[in-house]
Design an enzyme around this catalytic site. Structure first.
Site, PDB file in Angstrom:
ATOM      1  N   ASP A 173       0.859  -1.187   0.000  1.00 12.00           N
ATOM      2  CA  ASP A 173       0.000   0.000   0.000  1.00 12.00           C
ATOM      3  C   ASP A 173       0.897   1.239   0.000  1.00 12.00           C
ATOM      4  O   ASP A 173       2.121   1.138   0.154  1.00 12.00           O
ATOM      5  CB  ASP A 173      -0.848  -0.084   1.283  1.00 12.00           C
ATOM      6  CG  ASP A 173      -1.915   0.995   1.374  1.00 12.00           C
ATOM      7  OD1 ASP A 173      -2.293   1.562   0.331  1.00 12.00           O
ATOM      8  OD2 ASP A 173      -2.375   1.265   2.503  1.00 12.00           O
ATOM      9  N   GLU A 177       2.667   5.091  -3.915  1.00 12.56           N
ATOM     10  CA  GLU A 177       2.659   6.095  -5.010  1.00 12.56           C
ATOM     11  C   GLU A 177       4.011   6.782  -5.173  1.00 12.56           C
ATOM     12  O   GLU A 177       4.335   7.125  -6.309  1.00 12.56           O
ATOM     13  CB  GLU A 177       1.562   7.125  -4.743  1.00 12.56           C
ATOM     14  CG  GLU A 177       0.156   6.557  -4.752  1.00 12.56           C
ATOM     15  CD  GLU A 177      -0.188   5.689  -3.556  1.00 12.56           C
ATOM     16  OE1 GLU A 177       0.419   5.900  -2.479  1.00 12.56           O
ATOM     17  OE2 GLU A 177      -1.023   4.789  -3.690  1.00 12.56           O
ATOM     18  N   ASP A 229      -9.270   4.413  -1.580  1.00 13.46           N
ATOM     19  CA  ASP A 229     -10.167   4.813  -0.498  1.00 13.46           C
ATOM     20  C   ASP A 229     -11.464   5.432  -1.003  1.00 13.46           C
ATOM     21  O   ASP A 229     -11.653   6.652  -0.998  1.00 13.46           O
ATOM     22  CB  ASP A 229      -9.439   5.788   0.432  1.00 13.46           C
ATOM     23  CG  ASP A 229      -8.205   5.161   1.044  1.00 13.46           C
ATOM     24  OD1 ASP A 229      -8.053   3.920   0.930  1.00 13.46           O
ATOM     25  OD2 ASP A 229      -7.387   5.897   1.613  1.00 13.46           O
TER      26      ASP A 229
HETATM   27  C1  NOJ Z   1      -4.563   3.402   2.836  1.00 14.22           C
HETATM   28  C2  NOJ Z   1      -5.283   2.314   2.114  1.00 14.22           C
HETATM   29  O1  NOJ Z   1      -5.870   2.819   0.944  1.00 14.22           O
HETATM   30  C3  NOJ Z   1      -6.309   1.691   3.038  1.00 14.22           C
HETATM   31  O2  NOJ Z   1      -6.966   0.654   2.351  1.00 14.22           O
HETATM   32  C4  NOJ Z   1      -5.639   1.185   4.300  1.00 14.22           C
HETATM   33  O3  NOJ Z   1      -6.608   0.668   5.166  1.00 14.22           O
HETATM   34  C5  NOJ Z   1      -4.897   2.324   4.964  1.00 14.22           C
HETATM   35  N1  NOJ Z   1      -3.950   2.882   4.049  1.00 14.22           N
HETATM   36  C6  NOJ Z   1      -4.159   1.861   6.233  1.00 14.22           C
HETATM   37  O4  NOJ Z   1      -3.155   0.971   5.902  1.00 14.22           O
END
Ligand code: NOJ
Length: 835
Positions: free
Chosen positions: A457, A460, A530
């Protein structure tokens, strides 16, 4: 010239977020390029042309206001035209030229071109019916396919490359100077364009005249909005144009900040690519059909990997499961409520204080025990590893000692803020990062643990205190490349490193990545980040995931239920019913949202959610077969309707209805609150379709449509609207099991929907679901007047045939081994005819 102050009034694609992210007007290079032809005047130096080993070399030049020398080469890659142009610089750094190295598959084949010199132009021919006429002065490429002009490059004279100022404002402060590149492509007779993910927008790209161009710049876009051309977490600079009998893709091979401006004029569309720096490098793929374009693009950049079968099952995630007991409790509740699932996830809180490659000392003190319990029923654990590494522990020390951390512009280790607080970032462009990364994974998950998968995650990369929530563009990577040059491919380098570090395991690695670039499909799945628990996010997830399929990265999903907020029970139910069609199917929620595991929804919702997830498992053979076909042909796993009906203009706009691969299963998820009917458009074009709601085969849809036109069907809250196209055979597994692993030896039910000629065809891919390059069978199944046959034996428990009252010879007598050909086995079981 565009009036930029108007953006505030008419541009507004991003009312809330545009203060956080640069619009074209805030970005020096975009502002300079967007409508500015810079005086044109680029020409090919005639005497420079030379053909060596099937590659045409030459130099483009421009005299005013400064002399520039732009050496180029034209080559053929996978039967497609590639143009690559650099700049001969007297001073300053080299332009970044390695984006293709990361994007391309090792197997991309080079071809040869032929060229003929004419007085003022050169003809380049390659492949079948493919020709490009290169006009020398000003430089202009005209692409012919089947003797028709399909595409003209630089028709609008927006070609731009080189250090010369453009007569506008002073250049930015970038240490490498003004390096931006731009070029226009006019697509003749094309009104429909697709691709260039990632944007929370329609599948068919919009005309951006007078508004913001689409931007490709991988960013952690907090609470993103729908109907937006703003950049998101990943970028694939592949744009596909589709018309009746020709499909074209432009692959703009550049990993820097990029804007794409689109103008639609009468019947043509023009696309203006602008990138902040790098060499100019693009490939034009021209073929008959969209799927042919995907095949070629897949050969160039690689196809999606054949996934671990279990990774096509349901994934249960939230930020966060609190401890081992919590995980095991959720795990056992799935069984208690008889809902299948395959993978349970741990978000960042499982670590010791956000130090990746560690476990929380109290809450996750015995991960081995947890893994063992999960393994008993074939379940996997997925853990998150992010690229920001907390300062002051052995992993960050290792990055420093091995000199594999990303540097700032002064060549010191770059520090920024992310989840752990002060962090440094692994430079996965550095070859020495791979052995380091391998060791970390090996130490973290000893060989005895096989059932562990990974989530990369924030790659970017997300930097909380960085510009546009990412890294300063003048940071430095391995090879002394500035971050600005490699920004959009950093995420790919990270998840690829993770993939490689897991290749020593017995089962195929699975990695979910948030950031991606062209080529990411080879080693990772993605999700749309998100989103919110609102109906419009459910709706936009479909065109977003279809776009990923168009752009060659089909292993895509969206957080089921929405990440931020709390969905109503109806929204959650509809989201599961849509989510079962996402190639990557995961429920996930923010740390502040209420618990929403399926059984918490209460009656009648829980039953509907259970049915939906079970339908996904019943369709697992179809998903797996579609993935296999995608891994070989580059084709989508969920396929926009226009792939089958591009001859019909209306099909080019349909983004809420799609096929599951080539199976003939057509789906239209309900994405409206309180919906009572759903209308399928694809029935308009003469094919036979049968109702297939909830996977139960029924009547021909004309009877539902009330004659002609699209078919409207009534839907209840429990209904998942589906049709099956005549001519299809769908292999399903109907028995409830707790996970995909436990379904392995289950018999199949074949649903046979005959076409008007009383024929049907289907395919089925079978292997052990986890070994890389293991044994497999790819089976074709056919039904016609002489019966029902398959190319290898299939363990069938039931055959259901529709539309076949007149089929000859189909009876239980057909269900046995026959000579050299295997036919459907298990003859003793009944065949059901539904007419
Ligand atoms: C951002 C991610 O997009 C989300 O899915 C995740 O729960 C949070 N980071 C925490 O790791």
């Amino acid at each position: 010239m565009r009036v930029f102050s108007l953006f505030a009034i008419v541009g507004g694609c991003s009312a809330v977020k545009d203060y956080l992210f640069k619009a074209c007007a805030d970005s020096g290079f975009c502002r300079q390029h967007v409508d500015n032809d810079g005086g044109g005047g680029y020409y090919v130096q005639e005497e420079s042309l030379e053909l060596t080993n099937g590659v045409l070399h030459g130099v483009v030049s421009k005299v005013q206001p400064h002399q520039v020398q732009l050496p180029f080469e034209i080559s053929i890659v996978e039967n497609s035209f590639r143009f690559r142009m650099d700049e001969q610089r007297v001073v300053g750094h080299k332009r970044y030229n390695e984006a293709a190295k990361w994007a391309f598959s090792e197997n991309a084949q080079m071809g040869h071109l032929n060229y003929t010199r004419r007085k003022t132009s050169v003809d380049v021919s390659y492949g079948h019916h493919k020709k490009v006429v290169i006009q020398m002065n000003p430089v202009l490429f005209t692409f012919y396919y089947r003797d028709q002009v399909q595409l003209v490059v630089n028709e609008k004279q927006l070609l731009h490359m080189g250090l010369e100022p453009m007569g506008l404002e002073p250049m930015g402060k970038e240490p490498m100077g003004q390096e931006a590149i731009g070029l226009d492509f006019t697509l003749k007779g094309f009104s429909h364009l697709y691709g260039i993910p990632e944007h929370a927008d329609t599948m068919s790209l919009k005309d951006t005249s007078g508004s913001e161009p689409y931007r490709l710049y991988n960013v952690d876009i907090f609470e993103y909005e729908v109907d937006s051309r703003l950049p998101m977490y990943g970028s694939i600079p592949l744009l596909m144009a589709v018309k009746r009998d020709v499909s074209i893709a432009i692959f703009w091979i550049n990993s820097a900040d990029t804007f794409v401006d689109i103008h639609k004029e009468s019947n043509n569309s023009s696309v203006h690519w602008m990138s902040e720096n790098g060499v100019m490098d693009f490939i034009v793929i021209i073929e008959d059909k969209p799927r042919d374009v995907n095949r070629v693009y897949g050969r160039i950049t690689g196809n999606v990997m054949l996934p671990l079968l279990a990774s096509l099952g349901y994934h249960q995630c939230r930020w966060n499961y609190n401890d081992i007991e919590d995980v095991l409790d959720v795990h056992s509740k799935f069984d208690e409520y008889q809902i299948p699932y395959d993978n349970i996830w741990l978000d960042i809180e499982y670590t010791d204080n956000k130090k990746y490659f560690t476990w929380h000392p109290e809450n996750f003190n015995d991960p081995g025990r947890m893994l063992q319990v999960l393994n008993r029923t074939g379940r996997n654990l997925v853990v998150i590893i992010d690229p920001h590494i907390k300062t002051g522990y052995e992993v960050s020390q290792g990055l420093i000692d091995n000199d594999i951390a990303i540097k700032n512009s002064k060549n010191e280790v770059y520090h920024g803020h992310c989840w752990p607080g002060e962090s440094i970032w692994v430079d996965t462009l550095h070859p020495a990062s791979q052995p380091f990364w391998n060791k970390l994974h090996q130490r973290f998950i000893p060989d005895k643990y096989q059932n562990i998968l990974f989530w990369n995650d924030m790659n970017e990369p997300s930097v909380f205190d960085g510009p546009e929530t990412t890294m300063p563009k003048d940071n430095i990577h391995y090879g002394q490349w500035e971050h600005r040059s490699v920004h959009n491919l950093y995420g790919l380098t990270m998840h690829e490193a993770t993939y490689k570090s897991l290749l020593n395991k017995q089962q195929r690695p699975f990695i979910l990545t948030r950031s991606f670039f062209a080529g990411s499909q080879r080693t990772a799945a993605m999700w749309t980040g998100d989103n919110m628990s609102r109906w419009e996010y459910l709706k936009v997830s479909i065109p977003m995931i279809l776009t990923m399929n168009i752009a060659g990265m089909p292993f895509a999903g969206a957080d089921v239920g929405g990440f931020f907020g709390d969905p109503s029970a109806e929204l959650l139910t509809r989201w599961y019913q849509a989510g079962v069609w996402y190639p990557f199917f995961r429920g996930h929620a923010h740390i502040d949202s209420r618990r929403r595991e399926p059984w918490l929804a209460g009656d009648p919702y829980i039953g509907h959610i259970r049915d939906a997830i079970r339908l996904r498992y019943a369709m697992m053979p179809v998903f797996y077969t579609s993935f296999y076909e995608a891994s070989v042909n580059g084709t989508p796993v969920i396929k926009p309707v226009f792939y089958e009906y591009h001859h019909h203009k209306k099909a080019l706009d349909i983004e809420d209805e799609f096929f599951l691969g080539d199976s003939g299963v057509l789906v239209k998820p309900v994405t409206d609150e309180g919906a009572t009917t759903v209308t399928f458009s694809s029935v308009e074009w003469g094919d036979t379709f049968y109702s297939f709601t909830n996977g139960v085969i029924g009547e021909k849809v004309e009877s539902l449509a009330g004659g002609g036109g699209s078919a409207a069907a009534a839907v209840t809250l429990g209904d998942i609207p589906m049709l099956l196209k005549g001519g299809s055979i769908v292999p399903m597994k109907m028995r409830y099991r707790r996970s995909t692993k436990l379904m392995r030896y289950d018999p199949y039910t074949l649903v046979v929907a005959l076409d008007k000629e009383n024929r049907a065809k289907g395919t089925l891919y079978v292997d052990d679901g986890e070994t890389i390059n293991g044994e497999y069978t790819y089976i074709t199944i056919e039904a016609d007047a002489s019966g029902l046959r398959s190319s290898s034996a299939i363990n069938v428990e039931k055959v259901i045939i529709v539309g076949g009252s007149t089929i000859n010879g189909v009876s239980s007598g057909n269900l046995k081994q026959e000579g050299g050909r295997a036919v459907i086995t298990n003859a003793t079981l009944p065949i059901y005819f539904v007419v």
